[in-house]
Write a protein that holds these residues in place. Structure first.
Motif, PDB file in Angstrom:
ATOM      1  N   ALA A  89       6.857 -10.160   3.999  1.00  0.00           N
ATOM      2  CA  ALA A  89       7.121 -11.428   3.310  1.00  0.00           C
ATOM      3  C   ALA A  89       8.017 -12.307   4.162  1.00  0.00           C
ATOM      4  O   ALA A  89       7.931 -13.521   4.122  1.00  0.00           O
ATOM      5  N   SER A  90       8.867 -11.689   4.962  1.00  0.00           N
ATOM      6  CA  SER A  90       9.823 -12.427   5.795  1.00  0.00           C
ATOM      7  C   SER A  90       9.311 -12.516   7.236  1.00  0.00           C
ATOM      8  O   SER A  90       8.892 -11.511   7.813  1.00  0.00           O
ATOM      9  N   PRO A  91       9.383 -13.696   7.843  1.00  0.00           N
ATOM     10  CA  PRO A  91       8.950 -13.829   9.242  1.00  0.00           C
ATOM     11  C   PRO A  91       9.895 -13.125  10.223  1.00  0.00           C
ATOM     12  O   PRO A  91       9.583 -13.013  11.401  1.00  0.00           O
ATOM     13  N   ALA A  92      11.018 -12.615   9.734  1.00  0.00           N
ATOM     14  CA  ALA A  92      11.960 -11.898  10.600  1.00  0.00           C
ATOM     15  C   ALA A  92      11.437 -10.512  10.990  1.00  0.00           C
ATOM     16  O   ALA A  92      11.945  -9.897  11.924  1.00  0.00           O
ATOM     17  N   TRP A  93      10.429 -10.019  10.280  1.00  0.00           N
ATOM     18  CA  TRP A  93       9.861  -8.699  10.545  1.00  0.00           C
ATOM     19  C   TRP A  93       8.453  -8.847  11.106  1.00  0.00           C
ATOM     20  O   TRP A  93       7.726  -9.755  10.737  1.00  0.00           O
ATOM     21  N   PRO A  94       8.015  -7.913  11.964  1.00  0.00           N
ATOM     22  CA  PRO A  94       6.676  -8.020  12.549  1.00  0.00           C
ATOM     23  C   PRO A  94       5.582  -7.520  11.607  1.00  0.00           C
ATOM     24  O   PRO A  94       5.821  -6.674  10.752  1.00  0.00           O
ATOM     25  N   SER A  95       4.385  -8.058  11.772  1.00  0.00           N
ATOM     26  CA  SER A  95       3.205  -7.496  11.121  1.00  0.00           C
ATOM     27  C   SER A  95       2.850  -6.215  11.854  1.00  0.00           C
ATOM     28  O   SER A  95       3.092  -6.088  13.052  1.00  0.00           O
ATOM     29  N   LEU A  96       2.269  -5.270  11.138  1.00  0.00           N
ATOM     30  CA  LEU A  96       1.874  -3.997  11.731  1.00  0.00           C
ATOM     31  C   LEU A  96       0.374  -3.820  11.548  1.00  0.00           C
ATOM     32  O   LEU A  96      -0.115  -3.846  10.414  1.00  0.00           O
ATOM     33  N   LEU A  97      -0.351  -3.655  12.636  1.00  0.00           N
ATOM     34  CA  LEU A  97      -1.791  -3.460  12.572  1.00  0.00           C
ATOM     35  C   LEU A  97      -2.088  -1.969  12.686  1.00  0.00           C
ATOM     36  O   LEU A  97      -1.757  -1.343  13.694  1.00  0.00           O
ATOM     37  N   ILE A  98      -2.680  -1.418  11.639  1.00  0.00           N
ATOM     38  CA  ILE A  98      -3.107  -0.020  11.635  1.00  0.00           C
ATOM     39  C   ILE A  98      -4.585  -0.033  12.004  1.00  0.00           C
ATOM     40  O   ILE A  98      -5.424  -0.481  11.220  1.00  0.00           O
ATOM     41  N   ARG A  99      -4.879   0.396  13.215  1.00  0.00           N
ATOM     42  CA  ARG A  99      -6.252   0.293  13.753  1.00  0.00           C
ATOM     43  C   ARG A  99      -7.148   1.472  13.392  1.00  0.00           C
ATOM     44  O   ARG A  99      -8.357   1.324  13.302  1.00  0.00           O
ATOM     45  N   GLY A 103      -8.683  -0.070   1.858  1.00  0.00           N
ATOM     46  CA  GLY A 103      -7.787   1.074   1.963  1.00  0.00           C
ATOM     47  C   GLY A 103      -7.980   1.911   3.209  1.00  0.00           C
ATOM     48  O   GLY A 103      -7.244   2.856   3.442  1.00  0.00           O
ATOM     49  N   THR A 104      -8.985   1.586   4.023  1.00  0.00           N
ATOM     50  CA  THR A 104      -9.200   2.336   5.259  1.00  0.00           C
ATOM     51  C   THR A 104      -8.942   1.421   6.454  1.00  0.00           C
ATOM     52  O   THR A 104      -9.128   0.211   6.372  1.00  0.00           O
ATOM     53  N   PRO A 105      -8.506   1.995   7.570  1.00  0.00           N
ATOM     54  CA  PRO A 105      -8.259   1.171   8.763  1.00  0.00           C
ATOM     55  C   PRO A 105      -9.552   0.525   9.255  1.00  0.00           C
ATOM     56  O   PRO A 105     -10.621   1.064   9.025  1.00  0.00           O
ATOM     57  N   PRO A 106      -9.424  -0.594   9.921  1.00  0.00           N
ATOM     58  CA  PRO A 106      -8.181  -1.280  10.254  1.00  0.00           C
ATOM     59  C   PRO A 106      -7.673  -2.151   9.102  1.00  0.00           C
ATOM     60  O   PRO A 106      -8.454  -2.740   8.368  1.00  0.00           O
ATOM     61  N   PHE A 107      -6.340  -2.175   8.951  1.00  0.00           N
ATOM     62  CA  PHE A 107      -5.689  -3.088   8.023  1.00  0.00           C
ATOM     63  C   PHE A 107      -4.360  -3.522   8.617  1.00  0.00           C
ATOM     64  O   PHE A 107      -3.806  -2.846   9.476  1.00  0.00           O
ATOM     65  N   GLU A 108      -3.903  -4.681   8.159  1.00  0.00           N
ATOM     66  CA  GLU A 108      -2.662  -5.241   8.665  1.00  0.00           C
ATOM     67  C   GLU A 108      -1.631  -5.247   7.545  1.00  0.00           C
ATOM     68  O   GLU A 108      -1.932  -5.613   6.416  1.00  0.00           O
ATOM     69  N   LEU A 109      -0.415  -4.823   7.869  1.00  0.00           N
ATOM     70  CA  LEU A 109       0.698  -4.815   6.927  1.00  0.00           C
ATOM     71  C   LEU A 109       1.590  -5.993   7.288  1.00  0.00           C
ATOM     72  O   LEU A 109       2.220  -6.001   8.343  1.00  0.00           O
ATOM     73  N   VAL A 110       1.607  -7.006   6.422  1.00  0.00           N
ATOM     74  CA  VAL A 110       2.266  -8.279   6.721  1.00  0.00           C
ATOM     75  C   VAL A 110       3.533  -8.410   5.881  1.00  0.00           C
ATOM     76  O   VAL A 110       3.475  -8.331   4.649  1.00  0.00           O
TER      77      VAL A 110
END
Length: 108
Positions: free
Chosen positions: A77-87, A68-75
């Motif tokens: 379900a669809s490859p049409a959207w980017p993953s978001l890395l919260i550092r 629950g604390t950074p860093p974590f990645e928000l991935v």
């Protein structure tokens, strides 16, 4: 739920492109968030600061030993959207785990 609503348990919500405009998502802030859980998160900054915070629904992948604390990645379900890395703290935060998804079926 009314006859116009369908309740999808979380196992079905995890399918690609599972959320569509008009869906109502129930987020539980008290449910334990584990790797792969679909979460609701507020993202304020990714590579640049966003003018308006963005609400996203994504699978979470932890990169920190403290869940629950950074860093974590928000991935997505669809490859049409980017993953978001919260550092780091301040770039975004978790609201909770997606518990249910209500979808209008159009039937009366």
């Amino acid at each position: 739920a009314s006859s116009e609503d369908t309740v999808l348990p979380q196992t079905q919500v995890q399918q690609p492109a599972s959320f569509i405009p008009g869906d109502v998502v129930v987020v539980d802030p008290d449910t334990a968030i584990t790797p792969g859980t679909i979460v609701a998160a507020v993202v304020k900054e990714v590579d640049v600061e966003l003018e308006v915070p963005m609400l996203v629904l994504r699978h979470i992948h932890f990169r920190s030993p403290i869940l629950g604390t950074p860093p974590f990645e928000l991935v997505p379900a669809s490859p049409a959207w980017p993953s978001l890395l919260i550092r780091k703290r301040g770039q975004g935060y978790l609201l909770g785990a997606v518990a249910m998804d209500f979808r209008r079926t159009g039937r009366r």
